[in-house]
Design a protein around this motif. Structure first.
Motif, PDB file in Angstrom:
ATOM      1  N   VAL A 184      17.752  67.637  45.654  1.00  0.00           N
ATOM      2  CA  VAL A 184      17.813  66.236  47.097  1.00  0.00           C
ATOM      3  C   VAL A 184      19.415  66.041  46.965  1.00  0.00           C
ATOM      4  O   VAL A 184      19.298  65.976  45.972  1.00  0.00           O
ATOM      5  N   ARG A 185      20.182  66.190  47.955  1.00  0.00           N
ATOM      6  CA  ARG A 185      21.295  65.476  47.913  1.00  0.00           C
ATOM      7  C   ARG A 185      21.223  64.673  49.110  1.00  0.00           C
ATOM      8  O   ARG A 185      20.287  64.501  49.504  1.00  0.00           O
ATOM      9  N   ASP A 186      21.750  63.450  49.035  1.00  0.00           N
ATOM     10  CA  ASP A 186      22.374  62.562  50.308  1.00  0.00           C
ATOM     11  C   ASP A 186      22.640  63.103  50.900  1.00  0.00           C
ATOM     12  O   ASP A 186      23.645  63.730  51.649  1.00  0.00           O
ATOM     13  N   GLY A 187      21.736  63.200  52.285  1.00  0.00           N
ATOM     14  CA  GLY A 187      21.084  63.166  53.903  1.00  0.00           C
ATOM     15  C   GLY A 187      22.447  63.806  54.694  1.00  0.00           C
ATOM     16  O   GLY A 187      23.062  64.750  54.961  1.00  0.00           O
ATOM     17  N   ARG A 188      22.995  62.720  54.344  1.00  0.00           N
ATOM     18  CA  ARG A 188      24.439  62.085  54.988  1.00  0.00           C
ATOM     19  C   ARG A 188      25.959  63.303  54.936  1.00  0.00           C
ATOM     20  O   ARG A 188      26.418  64.048  55.320  1.00  0.00           O
ATOM     21  N   ASP A 189      25.314  63.807  53.312  1.00  0.00           N
ATOM     22  CA  ASP A 189      26.425  64.931  53.278  1.00  0.00           C
ATOM     23  C   ASP A 189      25.964  66.216  53.124  1.00  0.00           C
ATOM     24  O   ASP A 189      26.519  67.325  52.911  1.00  0.00           O
ATOM     25  N   CYS A 190      24.678  66.210  52.794  1.00  0.00           N
ATOM     26  CA  CYS A 190      24.137  67.779  53.687  1.00  0.00           C
ATOM     27  C   CYS A 190      24.124  67.827  54.637  1.00  0.00           C
ATOM     28  O   CYS A 190      24.511  68.802  55.174  1.00  0.00           O
ATOM     29  N   VAL A 191      24.155  67.119  56.138  1.00  0.00           N
ATOM     30  CA  VAL A 191      24.549  67.328  57.280  1.00  0.00           C
ATOM     31  C   VAL A 191      26.511  67.822  57.749  1.00  0.00           C
ATOM     32  O   VAL A 191      26.763  68.855  58.318  1.00  0.00           O
ATOM     33  N   ALA A 192      27.025  66.301  56.970  1.00  0.00           N
ATOM     34  CA  ALA A 192      28.294  66.796  56.622  1.00  0.00           C
ATOM     35  C   ALA A 192      29.202  68.338  55.847  1.00  0.00           C
ATOM     36  O   ALA A 192      29.745  69.559  56.799  1.00  0.00           O
ATOM     37  N   SER A 193      27.336  68.918  55.291  1.00  0.00           N
ATOM     38  CA  SER A 193      28.390  70.633  54.878  1.00  0.00           C
ATOM     39  C   SER A 193      27.586  71.852  55.033  1.00  0.00           C
ATOM     40  O   SER A 193      28.009  72.732  55.657  1.00  0.00           O
ATOM     41  N   LEU A 194      26.297  70.696  56.142  1.00  0.00           N
ATOM     42  CA  LEU A 194      25.595  72.041  56.833  1.00  0.00           C
ATOM     43  C   LEU A 194      26.687  73.023  58.179  1.00  0.00           C
ATOM     44  O   LEU A 194      26.912  73.259  58.465  1.00  0.00           O
ATOM     45  N   LYS A 195      27.424  71.875  59.107  1.00  0.00           N
ATOM     46  CA  LYS A 195      28.120  71.086  59.642  1.00  0.00           C
ATOM     47  C   LYS A 195      29.707  72.243  59.541  1.00  0.00           C
ATOM     48  O   LYS A 195      29.509  73.053  60.423  1.00  0.00           O
ATOM     49  N   GLU A 196      29.519  72.894  58.530  1.00  0.00           N
ATOM     50  CA  GLU A 196      31.145  73.157  57.905  1.00  0.00           C
ATOM     51  C   GLU A 196      30.794  74.520  57.122  1.00  0.00           C
ATOM     52  O   GLU A 196      31.391  75.616  57.448  1.00  0.00           O
ATOM     53  N   MET A 197      29.346  75.062  57.461  1.00  0.00           N
ATOM     54  CA  MET A 197      29.309  76.271  57.026  1.00  0.00           C
ATOM     55  C   MET A 197      29.054  77.706  58.015  1.00  0.00           C
ATOM     56  O   MET A 197      28.906  76.988  59.115  1.00  0.00           O
ATOM     57  N   GLY A 251      17.299  56.176  47.130  1.00  0.00           N
ATOM     58  CA  GLY A 251      18.383  55.501  46.259  1.00  0.00           C
ATOM     59  C   GLY A 251      19.556  55.068  46.908  1.00  0.00           C
ATOM     60  O   GLY A 251      20.097  55.100  46.161  1.00  0.00           O
ATOM     61  N   TYR A 252      19.352  55.910  47.937  1.00  0.00           N
ATOM     62  CA  TYR A 252      21.337  56.046  48.020  1.00  0.00           C
ATOM     63  C   TYR A 252      21.498  54.610  48.978  1.00  0.00           C
ATOM     64  O   TYR A 252      20.587  54.118  49.915  1.00  0.00           O
ATOM     65  N   GLN A 253      22.834  54.014  49.154  1.00  0.00           N
ATOM     66  CA  GLN A 253      22.917  52.885  50.075  1.00  0.00           C
ATOM     67  C   GLN A 253      22.998  53.405  51.581  1.00  0.00           C
ATOM     68  O   GLN A 253      24.157  54.098  51.199  1.00  0.00           O
ATOM     69  N   VAL A 254      22.731  52.493  52.159  1.00  0.00           N
ATOM     70  CA  VAL A 254      22.618  52.399  53.876  1.00  0.00           C
ATOM     71  C   VAL A 254      22.822  51.250  54.350  1.00  0.00           C
ATOM     72  O   VAL A 254      22.352  50.602  54.009  1.00  0.00           O
ATOM     73  N   GLU A 255      24.347  50.890  54.619  1.00  0.00           N
ATOM     74  CA  GLU A 255      24.502  49.429  55.165  1.00  0.00           C
ATOM     75  C   GLU A 255      23.757  49.744  56.553  1.00  0.00           C
ATOM     76  O   GLU A 255      23.693  50.822  56.979  1.00  0.00           O
ATOM     77  N   GLU A 256      23.407  48.696  57.436  1.00  0.00           N
ATOM     78  CA  GLU A 256      23.132  47.689  58.730  1.00  0.00           C
ATOM     79  C   GLU A 256      24.319  49.245  59.506  1.00  0.00           C
ATOM     80  O   GLU A 256      25.497  48.671  59.697  1.00  0.00           O
ATOM     81  N   CYS A 257      23.551  49.068  60.542  1.00  0.00           N
ATOM     82  CA  CYS A 257      24.223  50.351  60.857  1.00  0.00           C
ATOM     83  C   CYS A 257      23.433  49.802  62.697  1.00  0.00           C
ATOM     84  O   CYS A 257      22.565  49.349  62.859  1.00  0.00           O
ATOM     85  N   GLU A 258      25.170  50.420  63.481  1.00  0.00           N
ATOM     86  CA  GLU A 258      24.688  49.290  64.764  1.00  0.00           C
ATOM     87  C   GLU A 258      23.568  51.287  65.333  1.00  0.00           C
ATOM     88  O   GLU A 258      23.517  52.230  64.897  1.00  0.00           O
ATOM     89  N   ARG A 259      22.684  50.504  66.810  1.00  0.00           N
ATOM     90  CA  ARG A 259      21.968  51.741  66.857  1.00  0.00           C
ATOM     91  C   ARG A 259      22.884  52.697  67.807  1.00  0.00           C
ATOM     92  O   ARG A 259      23.445  52.240  68.549  1.00  0.00           O
ATOM     93  N   PRO A 260      22.020  53.854  67.491  1.00  0.00           N
ATOM     94  CA  PRO A 260      23.000  55.317  68.165  1.00  0.00           C
ATOM     95  C   PRO A 260      23.026  55.009  69.575  1.00  0.00           C
ATOM     96  O   PRO A 260      21.738  54.282  70.162  1.00  0.00           O
ATOM     97  N   SER A 261      23.745  55.885  70.371  1.00  0.00           N
ATOM     98  CA  SER A 261      23.874  55.963  71.611  1.00  0.00           C
ATOM     99  C   SER A 261      22.609  56.124  72.605  1.00  0.00           C
ATOM    100  O   SER A 261      21.671  57.350  71.907  1.00  0.00           O
ATOM    101  N   ALA A 262      22.101  56.105  73.521  1.00  0.00           N
ATOM    102  CA  ALA A 262      21.205  56.942  73.870  1.00  0.00           C
ATOM    103  C   ALA A 262      20.390  58.247  73.960  1.00  0.00           C
ATOM    104  O   ALA A 262      19.675  58.836  74.019  1.00  0.00           O
TER     105      ALA A 262
END
Length: 326
Positions: A119-132, A253-264
Motif C-alpha cells: 500500500v502506498r499513499d493514495g495521492r502518490d499513487c494518483v500522481a504516478s498513474l497520471k504519468e504512466m 497513517g497518512y497525514q491529511v490536512e483540513e481541505c476545502e470542499r472540491p468543486s461540484a
C-alpha cells in the motif's frame, strides 16, 4: 526485492492468468490433452500474454503443460514454475496490481497462494498513474482505482484464511527495508535473505528495459518519491484526493490536512466514474458466478504438495526439487 530472494522468483508482469480464467469455457476441459496444448500454445505465442518477457523455451513449456496435470491452474502455473526453474528456485510469484480485484479467482486456481499487498499513499499513487504511458485514464479513474484497492484489500484481509494475506506500506518498506522484509519473510515462512535489500542487483533480469517508469529499481532503495504528490498534482486534484480518500488515508497513517470542499463539477465527475467502475466490476463478478454453475473442467493447480492436498490427491513419495513448495 522478492525476486532477489534465493528461493523465490517473481517475473515481469504477465497478461495471461486472468484472461485464461475468464475465457475458460472457450478453452474447454483441461483433462483433454489437445485443450491443454491449445491453451499452452496461446500462452506461449500470443503477443498479448507477455510470455516472451519470461525468456523461456516456448516448445519446452508447451510440452510440459501438455504432460502435466489436467487442470486450468496447472497449465497456467507451469509457465511460472518454468520461470522459477530458470533460476533454480522452488517458489514463484506474480506481480500485477489488478489482482486485488480477483483474489477469489486466484485462490480457485492456486489454493495455497499467499498474497502480499503493498500500500502506498493514495495521492502518490494518483500522481504516478497520471504519468504512466500505459495508463489511458484521467485523475478521476486514478482516484477510484486507489479507493477500490484499499476497500477490497481490507475486505479480503478480514475474510481470507490466516497466513494468506499480508499488508505493508511502501513508505515503511523504503524507510527500513531490512526490518520490513524480515517481517514479510516471516509471513512467507522463508528465512530472510539480505540480498532482498539490494534489488538493483537483479533489476536487469526482473524488470524489462522498456519499462523506463521502473528505472528506480536499478538504483539504491530511496524515499525520494515519498510525498512527491505535493508538486506533481494540481491543487484541485489534491483537494479531490483528500476529500474523497481522506478517511482511508488517515486509517493507513497518512497525514491529511483540513481541505476545502472540491468543486461540484469535480465531485460529480468523480462519482460518475466511480459508479461506472463499480457497476462494471459487479457485472463481471455476476457473469463469473453464472459460469461457475457449469465449469468446463478442474481449475485448481496440482503442481505443489499444498495444491495436491487441497484436491485430496496424495503427493508423490519422493517429489523432485521442482515440486517442493514451502
Amino acid at each position: 526485492m522478492l525476486h532477489a530472494h534465493e528461493r523465490i522468483a517473481v517475473p515481469p508482469e504477465t497478461r495471461f492468468l486472468l484472461s485464461a480464467y475468464y475465457h475458460r469455457r472457450l478453452h474447454g476441459d483441461m483433462r483433454v490433452v489437445e485443450n491443454r496444448r491449445r491453451l499452452a500454445e496461446w500462452i506461449a505465442t500470443d503477443k498479448t500474454t507477455k510470455f516472451r518477457e519470461l525468456h523461456l523455451d516456448r516448445a519446452a513449456y508447451v510440452r510440459k503443460a501438455v504432460e502435466g496435470p489436467g487442470s486450468l491452474g496447472s497449465v497456467i502455473g507451469e509457465a511460472f514454475r518454468e520461470y522459477a526453474q530458470r533460476f533454480g528456485k522452488p517458489r514463484w510469484g506474480d506481480k500485477r496490481p489488478s489482482y486485488i480485484k480477483h483474489l477469489e479467482v486466484m485462490l480457485r486456481l492456486f489454493p495455497d497462494a499467499q498474497f502480499v499487498h503493498l500500500v502506498r499513499d493514495g495521492r502518490d499513487c494518483v500522481a504516478s498513474l497520471k504519468e504512466m504511458p500505459w495508463y489511458p485514464h484521467d485523475v478521476f479513474h486514478a482516484i477510484s482505482t486507489w479507493r477500490e484497492t484499499i476497500d477490497l484489500g481490507r475486505w479480503f484481509a478480514a475474510r481470507l484464511p490466516a497466513g494468506t494475506y499480508y499488508e505493508l506500506r511502501y513508505e515503511d518498506l523504503t524507510a527500513d527495508p531490512e526490518a520490513e522484509l524480515a517481517r514479510l519473510c516471516g509471513f512467507l515462512r522463508e528465512d530472510f535473505d539480505p540480498a532482498m535489500c539490494e534489488p538493483r542487483q537483479v533489476a536487469t533480469v526482473a524488470v524489462p528495459a522498456h519499462k523506463v517508469w521502473h528505472s528506480n529499481t536499478h538504483r539504491e532503495i530511496t524515499q525520494a518519491r515519498v510525498g512527491s504528490w505535493a508538486t506533481r498534482l494540481a491543487p484541485w486534484e489534491i483537494a479531490l484526493c483528500e476529500w474523497v480518500l481522506g478517511d482511508r488515508l488517515r486509517s493507513w497513517g497518512y497525514q491529511v490536512e483540513e481541505c476545502e470542499r472540491p468543486s461540484a463539477e469535480h465531485l460529480l465527475a468523480y462519482h460518475r466514474v466511480a459508479t461506472r467502475r463499480w457497476l462494471a466490476w459487479r457485472k463481471r463478478v455476476a457473469r463469473d458466478r453464472i459460469s461457475r454453475l457449469r465449469e468446463p473442467g478442474p481449475l485448481e493447480a496440482m503442481l505443489t504438495s499444498g495444491q495436491l492436498a487441497s484436491v485430496t490427491v496424495p503427493p508423490p513419495r519422493a517429489p523432485s526439487a521442482a515440486l517442493v513448495d514451502r
